[in-house]
Design a protein around this motif. Structure first.
Motif: not given
Length: 276
Positions: A212-213, A216, A218-220, A268-269, A271-272, A275-276
């Motif tokens: 998951s990290q 995230t 990769r998208l950043v 990263l956590d 941001l995830e 996003a949820r």
């Protein structure tokens, strides 16, 4: 008695027994993980040609040797020639400004000269790279030996020799330069050879962060550093993950603050979760 028995069974056929000596010898080494590798020697009696390639890993140092001894000239007349190359690669050593020393070596050719046109072709098709610092010398041995004969053909009374060095840039290494200064005598010909390898296939290391990290991050990276259309993909993500894995820091950081890697994971956590 054996010949008499052979004649009785073969009749008018002219057959005889003989011993054919081996034309090659292979060797594998594994000394409790301290020294590993292998090599082989080959002999062609008709050509009077001895060839050998060896590749050993001694702890963190890799050593490769390539040798060609010719005891007959190409036209079959008496004569000899020798080519010997020895290189070593090791854990990159920092030499300043982000550059590293990755390997050193040298070669010598006796009764051999250099073919400038063949060397130029070798730069373009990768043959020079194979001879200077081969990635897999045992598997590529037939092609390497063929390249040696093309680049440094037999010529009585001629000599070639020179040092070789492998320089890298970046941590981990992103770009590698392999350089050699070749001196040919008695013509006093000097050639500077070089191969640049841009390692755009740098891989993302595993086990540094959760799936998951990584997704995230990769998208950043894609948002902040998008790859232009119609161009090869960059290694920004891989380089960033390598830096996180090494907990690399830039500038001053108070000792009470969490480490770089921990900051990235928390960010990263967050941001995830947002996003949820």
């Amino acid at each position: 008695e054996i010949e008499t028995v052979m004649r009785e069974y073969t009749g008018p056929l002219d057959l005889s027994l003989g011993l054919k000596p081996p034309s090659g010898l292979g060797l594998a080494v594994d000394a409790a993980g301290v020294v590993t590798g292998g090599g082989y020697l080959a002999f062609d009696a008709d050509e009077g040609r001895y060839t050998g390639v060896a590749s050993l890993q001694i702890l963190s140092v890799g050593a490769t040797a390539i040798g060609v001894l010719q005891t007959k000239l190409p036209d079959g007349s008496d004569g000899w020639s020798l080519f010997l190359s020895v290189v070593a690669d090791f854990t990159p050593v920092q030499i300043g400004f982000g550059f590293t020393l990755n390997g050193i070596g040298g070669f010598i050719g006796v009764n051999r000269t250099l073919d400038a046109e063949a060397l130029a072709d070798g730069v373009r098709d990768g043959g020079l790279d194979r001879v200077m610092f081969p990635a897999d010398p045992i598997a590529e041995a037939p092609q390497i030996l063929e390249d040696v004969d093309a680049f440094f053909p037999i010529a009585e009374g001629h000599y070639v020799f020179g040092p070789m060095v492998e320089i890298g840039w970046g941590t981990p290494t992103i770009i590698t330069g392999k350089l050699s200064l070749v001196l040919a005598l008695p013509d006093v010909t000097i050639a500077v050879l070089g191969v640049i390898d841009a390692r755009l296939a740098l891989q993302v290391p595993e086990g540094v962060m959760t799936a998951s990290q990584l997704a995230t991050l990769r998208l950043v990276v894609q948002c902040l550093c998008p790859d232009p259309d119609m161009r090869p993909a960059t290694t920004t993500l891989a380089m960033l993950v390598h830096r996180i894995a090494g907990d690399d820091r830039d500038g001053f950081r108070h000792h009470l603050l969490p480490g770089t890697a921990q900051c990235w994971m928390r960010g990263l956590d967050a941001l995830e979760a947002e996003a949820r």
